[in-house]
Motif scaffolding. Sequence first.
Motif: not given
Lengths: 291, 474
Positions: A95, A184, A207, A241, A243
């Motif tokens: 990421p 995250f 993410e 990773w 969205n």
Amino acid sequence: MSKFKILEKEMVVPNIYKFVVHAPEIAEKSKPGQFVIFIPDEEGERVPFTISDWDRDEGTITAFIQELGVSTMKLAQMKMGDHLEGVVGPLGIVPEIKNYGTVFVGGGCYGIGAVYPLAHALKEAGNRVITVIEARSNYLFYNVENLEKVSDALMLATSDGSSGNTGKVHSILEELGEKVDKAFFMGCNFMLMMCSQATREHNIDTEVSLNALMVDGTGMCGCCRVTVGGETKYACVDGPWFNGHEVDWDELFKRNSQYVMDEAMAFHHFSIGCRQDEEQGRVEKSTSKKE
Amino acid sequence: MKIPRHKMPEQPPAARARNFNEVPLGYDAETAKMEAERCIQCKNPQCVTGCPVNVQIPEFIKLIREGDAPAAAKKIKETNALPAVCGRVCPQEVQCEGKCVLGKKGEPVAIGRLERYAADCERGECKVEIPKLAPSTGKKIAVIGSGPSGLCLAGDLALLGHEVTIYEALHKAGGVLVYGIPEFRLPKFIVESEVRYLIDMGVKLELNAVIGTAITIDDLFNKYKYDAIYIGVGAGLPKFMNMEGENLCGVYSANEYLTRANLMKAYDHPNYDTPIMRGRKVAVVGGGNVAMDCLRTAMRLGAERVYSVYRRAMEQMPARNEEIHHAEEEGIEFHLLRNPVKILRDDNGWVRGMEILKMELGEPDDSGRRRPVPIPGSEYEIEVDTVIIGIGADANPLLTGTIPDLKLNKWGYIEALEDGKTSVEGIWAGGDIVTGAATVIQAAGAGKTAAKSIHEYLTNKGDWPKVPAEEASE
Ligand SMILES: Cc1cc2nc3c(=O)[nH]c(=O)nc-3n(C[C@H](O)[C@H](O)[C@H](O)COP(=O)(O)OP(=O)(O)OC[C@H]3O[C@@H](n4cnc5c(N)ncnc54)[C@H](O)[C@@H]3O)c2cc1C
Ligand SMILES: Cc1cc2nc3c(=O)[nH]c(=O)nc-3n(C[C@H](O)[C@H](O)[C@H](O)COP(=O)(O)OP(=O)(O)OC[C@H]3O[C@@H](n4cnc5c(N)ncnc54)[C@H](O)[C@@H]3O)c2cc1C
Ligand code: SF4
Ligand code: SF4
Ligand code: FES
């Protein structure tokens, strides 16, 4: 030293094991958020685990493994000094690490251990790092000292309130009262979904490291396909990773349940096998005593 | 009097459709000799021109006739390092046997079966000898990918005295030969013995090594000091059809289905940990070898009905004749001139059926085959619980995407000259990653050609040509 040797293995909390494995080429190139594939033994599956730390000088990588089914049970039964059949990686994308401002890092189950390199890198990039980890009860937390070092704020959320903060990562996020620029999350898919729903309401870019079923991990089979933003993606090479606001969670849960029956059968088969081994062991022991 | 082509004994269809053992059982010595007698030893043998690597066919057949099968195997190996494999999987009807003069009036000599016989005897009688290697040149070559292309190249270069290391992403060597082609067509111990042979010759094998991730091309040149690199990574990216329902539970790419079944031995689950769906009604889309392998695997995993859904006619199927024939015998049901439109979903997100459109043959297309044209309004549904998309593979960008100067064509395959040279000095490429999905022997042949080119370059470094060549880039 021969490759893929287990140099350290310890149960850090019930059901979660820390593994340190010799894999110098992988250690050399590991980056935050990437994963490896372990092949426990000749009959084994190819199972993905997040690279939760590494030591380039020693040539080692660390993984925290939660015991769930046959593959993780097999791993849990391996000992220091044993060799894995194979370790492949580092796989997956990294990421984007940059200064977002304030970042929220959330981890549950294996994610408590796995978020560490990411939190570390985000901290080094100049972010204010708020880390929240969740567990059923206080005694299930591990890796806390490491996380403390790289977090500006570290909160422990427990379902039973034994840590002082009652709730889950997503409920802490709701109550935070601080502006967050990026989030995250690592942990089981359910947690990832709940957290993504919470950040969506606050318009926080999110993410998540998806748990998709995998075989090769190199884009060759398509087993890991997930729908993100209406498009089919391969979790192993396009992810893990993604969205969190665009993931088709329903499809992911369905796809991940494809083998529950087979897994249950394998689990039964394997545990019976274990019991026989144990009994064998007992017989051997008792006969050796007689001599 | 004309002797008919000798049949090879096979497991009976009813039995073999439920087990994973090899289907054809191979010639015995007597039958092999009699079949070898059929060859009229042409002065100007056309069969040889039909073989992509020009195996010295009349010569090896003569040796079988004389009763020296191991010598025949050695003869074949002068040009084809993998006779036990090629004898089993080459599409002989469009290659060597397709050109045999006997085929004009009757049936061609069974070149493939004899090739297999020679190689099996050599191995069976333990007559496989490690050849004497040329003195060490001190040069190091990295081979990426252990498919037939990389294996052949590695063998040739080791023979010439170079130090060769093969890097393979998976945990077993052999490429499609181990992860794709099923046990019942190509027993894995044969591939293993080919790999063992290379190791005995001093070739090093690094498994679980995905080049481009842990080890990069830069590392190979600068850190590990390789003098040359060969890319033989195959075409490992599954193709889907972009139709509705392809992500439902119960839908596989052929790559996943076959990898689970072969490489991971899911047919032996739970003794092996990797599971596979044992569908009751299975549809496989496509008409090549890949699709045939999926169909026959599904049958062996216990399906009641297995449907082949192919948009052209039977004669146009690209699969080997023998595979189509075997599939028919094993009870596969062919739905020809049919194209799937969408996969239907049940309430739980699983496959419940497939909607199919009928096609008819229209004008010939670029490939010279009559193009299938949809018949409007002809859609109908079939009931299935498992769908496998077996329409081939594309180029996987995992490695090629990490080499900025490497020229690719618009489909992502590597641009390379005849001898394998790419646009980056010191890097050769061959096999499916250059040609697109092709055949084992073509991939092996590309490895052989590149080995020659690498050897020349390493012994007297000339100028690196411009790739793609002017005329080739058209
Ligand atoms: C990119 C990636 C990184 C991962 N990193 C880690 C890691 O660092 N540590 C770790 O422990 N695991 C990690 N996982 C998950 C791990 O791969 C699975 O837990 C593992 O495959 C389980 O294998 P098994 O054979 O033991 O269990 P299975 O037999 O496959 O599963 C047993 C049961 O657990 C359920 N299950 C499977 N996976 C999960 C899951 N992730 N969460 C909740 N339930 C599940 C199954 O549905 C089934 O009911 C990661 C997964 C991915 C894709
Ligand atoms: C199911 C199936 C059936 C087939 N049946 C036939 C048949 O009957 N007859 C026939 O002639 N042909 C057949 N073919 C085609 C034939 O197998 C291929 O043309 C041939 O294997 C191509 O060889 P290759 O060496 O180019 O690559 P492959 O055999 O594809 O091998 C490439 C290897 O490279 C590895 N690799 C990929 N990326 C990397 C990386 N980054 N780092 C390290 N390693 C990497 C892969 O894991 C793989 O092992 C079939 C193909 C399939 C899929
Ligand atoms: S390698 Fe294949 S095409 Fe060539 S002779 Fe042998 S079977 Fe025929
Ligand atoms: S063309 Fe046929 S008959 Fe002639 S040499 Fe070749 S195999 Fe023998
Ligand atoms: S795991 Fe095979 S493509 Fe991702």
